[in-house]
Design an enzyme around this catalytic site. Structure first.
Site, mmCIF file in Angstrom:
data_model
loop_
_atom_site.group_PDB
_atom_site.id
_atom_site.type_symbol
_atom_site.label_atom_id
_atom_site.label_comp_id
_atom_site.label_asym_id
_atom_site.label_seq_id
_atom_site.Cartn_x
_atom_site.Cartn_y
_atom_site.Cartn_z
ATOM 1 N N VAL A 197 -7.361 -3.781 5.799
ATOM 2 C CA VAL A 197 -7.600 -1.966 5.284
ATOM 3 C C VAL A 197 -7.136 -1.247 5.845
ATOM 4 O O VAL A 197 -8.536 -1.051 7.246
ATOM 5 C CB VAL A 197 -8.059 -1.566 4.005
ATOM 6 C CG1 VAL A 197 -8.208 -0.567 3.194
ATOM 7 C CG2 VAL A 197 -8.232 -3.451 3.105
ATOM 8 N N CYS A 198 -6.590 -0.084 5.823
ATOM 9 C CA CYS A 198 -6.817 0.817 6.656
ATOM 10 C C CYS A 198 -5.903 2.204 5.820
ATOM 11 O O CYS A 198 -5.415 1.674 4.747
ATOM 12 C CB CYS A 198 -5.614 1.160 8.293
ATOM 13 S SG CYS A 198 -3.785 0.795 7.765
ATOM 14 N N ALA A 199 -5.436 3.510 6.630
ATOM 15 C CA ALA A 199 -5.019 4.494 5.235
ATOM 16 C C ALA A 199 -3.601 3.904 4.503
ATOM 17 O O ALA A 199 -3.191 3.859 4.081
ATOM 18 C CB ALA A 199 -4.921 5.996 6.209
ATOM 19 N N MET A 237 -4.187 2.104 2.041
ATOM 20 C CA MET A 237 -4.828 2.667 0.532
ATOM 21 C C MET A 237 -4.215 3.994 0.144
ATOM 22 O O MET A 237 -4.017 3.442 -1.233
ATOM 23 C CB MET A 237 -6.482 2.955 1.131
ATOM 24 C CG MET A 237 -6.984 2.239 2.087
ATOM 25 S SD MET A 237 -8.095 1.367 0.334
ATOM 26 C CE MET A 237 -8.721 2.224 -0.759
#
Length: 377
Positions: free
Chosen positions: A72-74, A100
């Protein structure tokens, strides 16, 4: 091995089903600490992406080799690259499509209540802890606290074969951008908001209404004026069955009256709400708030966020047998220095004082809601 793409809905379904998950979050440490995908069956490992540019070899002993790694990243880009690195090491890896940002924007619909007069649906924005609602009766629908994703409510109404005729906001939201004004423009519905919230666009002031009637049904919506979270907060008491409590009463706490810098003054209003207004409502009424703090703790066996008022009273020590001075002092001591991210800009947009393009709205909304003060045992 090939890398799998996972949607926010797929991950949420796994959380809902209490599946064991391992999430490798490659955002910076402050962002991870502030806000992440949560669940009792989730194990996290956080390391910023820039520490993995040269490869993932140094973290191989910190992540499991026998289960899927969800990266998961931004916004997606970094997590995709890390997932590919993990796959090259022989691990089963996937990444969250849209990052996210997509987690923040995902909503799912669930039925809350149904009788011969109305049906109530809850829309859960899982990454923000925001809740909105659709009340269906006859050929009409009323929307409570809509998010900016107006297509979701229009589709839900179409699926029910009804028209959206009324839209209400329980207060001027501080942690997300309301879809009320836009949805009203798109559907021709009446949009209601408290005039005291300071909005500068056209709307119907709730101060002028004791109830809102659906045209062809005996559905009564009573607005119980309940200042506390913001000066114009209200709750909506529907058919003496359901209380849409806005940010006044939560399943696990009370609304925070400190966002306006008048914590003691507004805490007195909150006390008046709880002890002189809500106290008149019977224990069997279902309370449906505008936010929740912890999905797994607050979701009930029926699959929605809500609880009967009597149970909330039992769990919340501040809702009974408290003097006004003790109540105000407790709330003041519980006041948080942490505010919803970008709340001043979001409030300005919701008042109509400022405008923002979609990309700007996305950036403003990313992060947790911090609208509850917990007073439960």
């Amino acid at each position: 091995m090939s890398v799998t793409v996972k949607t926010a809905q797929q991950i949420f379904d796994q959380v809902l089903n209490k599946e064991e998950l391992f999430i490798l979050d490659v955002r910076n440490k402050d962002d991870f600490k502030d806000w992440k995908i949560e669940g009792k069956q989730i194990d996290h490992f956080n390391i910023p992406y820039f520490e993995l540019i040269d490869g993932v070899e140094e973290i191989m002993d910190k992540i499991p080799s026998d289960k899927e790694i969800i990266v998961v990243c931004a916004k997606e880009g970094s997590s995709k690259m890390v997932a590919e690195m993990l796959s090259e090491q022989g691990l089963t890896a996937s990444y969250l499509k849209g990052g996210m940002k997509s987690w923040s924007e995902y909503l799912y619909k669930t039925e809350v209540y149904s009788d011969d007069k109305m049906k109530v649906y809850q829309f859960v924005r899982v990454g923000k802890g925001c809740l909105s609602y659709m009340i269906v009766s006859g050929e009409e629908a009323l929307i409570v606290d809509p998010s900016r994703f107006t297509d979701i409510y229009k589709k839900a109404a179409k699926d029910e074969g009804v028209n959206i005729t009324h839209i209400v906001d329980s207060h001027l939201h501080a942690d997300h951008i309301s879809g009320g004004r836009i949805l009203a423009e798109e559907t021709g519905a009446n949009y209601y908001l408290m005039k005291s919230e300071g909005a500068i666009f056209d709307f119907k002031a709730l101060e002028n209404y004791n109830k809102i009637d659906f045209e062809h049904v005996s559905l009564e919506v009573i607005a119980v004026k309940t200042p506390g979270h913001t000066p114009g907060s209200v709750s909506f008491f529907v058919n003496e069955k359901v209380l849409f409590s806005g940010d006044t009463i939560f399943v696990s706490g009370l609304g925070r009256p400190d966002l306006g810098g008048k914590v003691r003054e507004w805490a007195k209003d909150l006390y008046d709400t709880v002890y002189n207004k809500v106290s008149l409502i019977t224990d069997d009424v279902i309370v449906l708030p505008a936010h929740y703090a912890d999905f797994e703790e607050e979701v009930n066996v029926a699959g929605y966020i809500g609880e009967i008022l009597g149970e909330i009273r039992k769990q919340n020590e501040m809702m009974s047998n408290q003097s006004e001075s003790d109540f105000v002092e407790h709330v003041a001591q519980s006041a948080s220095s942490e505010t919803p991210p970008n709340f001043e800009e979001i409030i300005a947009i919701n008042r109509g004082v400022e405008e923002a393009e979609e990309e700007k709205q996305q950036e403003l909304e990313i992060g947790p809601n911090r609208c509850a003060v917990h007073h439960t045992n």
